[in-house]
Write a protein that holds these residues in place. Structure first.
Motif, short mmCIF file in Angstrom:
data_model
loop_
_atom_site.label_atom_id
_atom_site.label_comp_id
_atom_site.label_asym_id
_atom_site.label_seq_id
_atom_site.Cartn_x
_atom_site.Cartn_y
_atom_site.Cartn_z
N ASP A 130 -12.43 16.92 2.76
CA ASP A 130 -13.02 18.26 2.64
C ASP A 130 -12.26 19.12 1.65
OD1 ASP A 130 -14.88 17.55 4.57
OD2 ASP A 130 -13.96 18.76 6.17
N ASP A 131 -10.94 18.95 1.61
CA ASP A 131 -10.09 19.75 0.73
C ASP A 131 -9.91 19.13 -0.66
OD1 ASP A 131 -9.78 21.62 2.71
OD2 ASP A 131 -7.72 21.08 3.20
N LYS A 132 -10.69 18.10 -0.94
CA LYS A 132 -10.68 17.46 -2.26
C LYS A 132 -9.32 16.86 -2.63
CE LYS A 132 -14.90 18.88 -3.17
NZ LYS A 132 -15.76 18.58 -2.07
N ALA A 133 -8.61 16.32 -1.63
CA ALA A 133 -7.38 15.58 -1.92
C ALA A 133 -7.75 14.37 -2.76
CB ALA A 133 -6.69 15.14 -0.63
N GLN A 134 -6.84 13.93 -3.60
CA GLN A 134 -7.12 12.82 -4.52
C GLN A 134 -6.36 11.58 -4.10
OE1 GLN A 134 -5.85 14.84 -8.10
NE2 GLN A 134 -7.93 15.46 -8.55
N ASP A 135 -6.92 10.43 -4.47
CA ASP A 135 -6.26 9.13 -4.27
C ASP A 135 -5.72 8.95 -2.85
OD1 ASP A 135 -6.74 8.39 -6.95
OD2 ASP A 135 -4.98 9.51 -7.58
N ILE A 136 -6.58 9.12 -1.88
CA ILE A 136 -6.19 8.99 -0.47
C ILE A 136 -6.00 7.51 -0.14
CG2 ILE A 136 -6.87 9.41 1.92
CD1 ILE A 136 -8.69 11.69 0.78
N VAL A 137 -4.81 7.19 0.39
CA VAL A 137 -4.49 5.82 0.76
C VAL A 137 -4.04 5.82 2.22
CG1 VAL A 137 -2.96 3.85 0.32
CG2 VAL A 137 -3.79 5.21 -1.59
N VAL A 138 -4.58 4.89 2.99
CA VAL A 138 -4.19 4.70 4.38
C VAL A 138 -3.37 3.43 4.47
CG1 VAL A 138 -5.01 4.36 6.74
CG2 VAL A 138 -6.28 5.86 5.18
N ILE A 139 -2.17 3.53 5.03
CA ILE A 139 -1.27 2.38 5.14
C ILE A 139 -1.06 2.09 6.62
CG2 ILE A 139 1.01 1.48 4.59
CD1 ILE A 139 1.09 3.57 2.29
N ASP A 140 -1.41 0.88 7.03
CA ASP A 140 -1.22 0.45 8.41
C ASP A 140 0.23 0.00 8.57
OD1 ASP A 140 -1.34 -0.57 10.96
OD2 ASP A 140 -2.78 -2.16 10.50
N LEU A 141 0.97 0.69 9.43
CA LEU A 141 2.39 0.37 9.63
C LEU A 141 2.64 -0.46 10.89
CD1 LEU A 141 4.00 3.83 8.76
CD2 LEU A 141 3.74 1.82 7.29
N LYS A 142 1.58 -0.75 11.62
CA LYS A 142 1.75 -1.53 12.84
C LYS A 142 2.40 -2.87 12.51
CE LYS A 142 -2.34 0.48 14.88
NZ LYS A 142 -3.27 0.76 13.81
N GLY A 143 3.48 -3.17 13.18
CA GLY A 143 4.19 -4.42 12.93
C GLY A 143 5.14 -4.37 11.74
N LYS A 144 5.09 -3.27 10.97
CA LYS A 144 5.98 -3.12 9.80
C LYS A 144 7.09 -2.12 10.06
CE LYS A 144 2.30 -3.98 6.46
NZ LYS A 144 1.49 -3.38 5.40
N SER A 145 6.81 -1.14 10.93
CA SER A 145 7.77 -0.08 11.17
C SER A 145 7.59 0.46 12.59
CB SER A 145 7.56 1.05 10.17
OG SER A 145 8.39 2.14 10.48
N SER A 146 8.70 0.87 13.17
CA SER A 146 8.62 1.48 14.50
C SER A 146 8.50 3.00 14.42
CB SER A 146 9.87 1.12 15.31
OG SER A 146 11.02 1.61 14.65
N MET A 147 8.55 3.57 13.20
CA MET A 147 8.51 5.03 13.08
C MET A 147 7.11 5.61 13.27
SD MET A 147 9.01 5.83 9.07
CE MET A 147 7.95 5.08 7.85
N GLU A 204 3.62 3.90 -2.14
CA GLU A 204 2.66 2.83 -1.82
C GLU A 204 3.27 1.47 -2.15
OE1 GLU A 204 -0.28 6.13 -3.14
OE2 GLU A 204 1.77 5.58 -3.60
N LYS A 205 4.03 1.40 -3.24
CA LYS A 205 4.66 0.14 -3.63
C LYS A 205 5.73 -0.27 -2.61
CE LYS A 205 6.82 -2.29 -7.41
NZ LYS A 205 7.36 -2.23 -8.77
N ILE A 206 6.43 0.70 -2.07
CA ILE A 206 7.45 0.40 -1.06
C ILE A 206 6.81 -0.31 0.13
CG2 ILE A 206 9.02 1.43 0.64
CD1 ILE A 206 9.52 3.68 -1.43
N TRP A 207 5.61 0.12 0.50
CA TRP A 207 4.92 -0.47 1.63
C TRP A 207 3.94 -1.56 1.20
CZ3 TRP A 207 6.91 0.32 6.20
CH2 TRP A 207 7.72 1.43 6.38
N ALA A 208 3.99 -1.94 -0.08
CA ALA A 208 3.19 -3.05 -0.64
C ALA A 208 1.70 -2.89 -0.38
CB ALA A 208 3.69 -4.39 -0.10
N VAL A 209 1.19 -1.70 -0.72
CA VAL A 209 -0.24 -1.45 -0.58
C VAL A 209 -0.92 -1.81 -1.88
CG1 VAL A 209 -1.96 0.38 -0.32
CG2 VAL A 209 0.05 0.36 1.12
#
Length: 122
Positions: free
Chosen positions: A21-38, A106-111
């Motif tokens: 709605d706010d016209k954010a750009q390049d939205i990426v969703v990163i699934d951290l399940k099994g990669k991080s406990s944070m 994104e590269k850190i989390w290999a997306v």
């Protein structure tokens, strides 16, 4: 662990809708399940300027509060180069484009390209 749900649906969906709605750009969703406990999910998005990043952050924080998640912690609002919103199992990073390119989290989390949200502005 299941996604955080509110009356309006999963918290992730509420945040993604607000970003779109706010016209954010390049939205990426990163699934951290099994990669991080944070957290279970990380969302990364860009705003066009300091003012745009600040406005997006403010609107996301309001949406979180309206969804009953008003305890979210936020860092970076004074400068609005990189704003981090920690909503527990959901972490949102909002960047100005050049700051995002520099840190390239994104590269850190290999997306790869498949992590981009379909239909996102950008």
């Amino acid at each position: 662990m299941p996604a955080v749900r509110t009356e309006d649906g999963p918290l992730e969906d509420i945040v993604l809708k607000k970003l779109e709605d706010d016209k954010a750009q390049d939205i990426v969703v990163i699934d951290l399940k099994g990669k991080s406990s944070m957290a279970d999910t990380m969302i990364v998005a860009s705003g066009r300027s300091h003012r745009h990043v600040g406005a997006i952050a403010d609107h996301v924080l309001r949406a979180l509060k309206d969804a009953g998640e008003g305890r979210a912690r936020v860092e970076g609002l004074p400068h609005c180069d990189w704003v981090l919103i920690d909503a527990g199992d959901l972490i949102i990073h909002l960047f100005r484009p050049e700051v995002r390119a520099f840190y390239n989290i994104e590269k850190i989390w290999a997306v790869d390209a498949s992590g981009h949200r379909a239909g996102a502005a950008g």
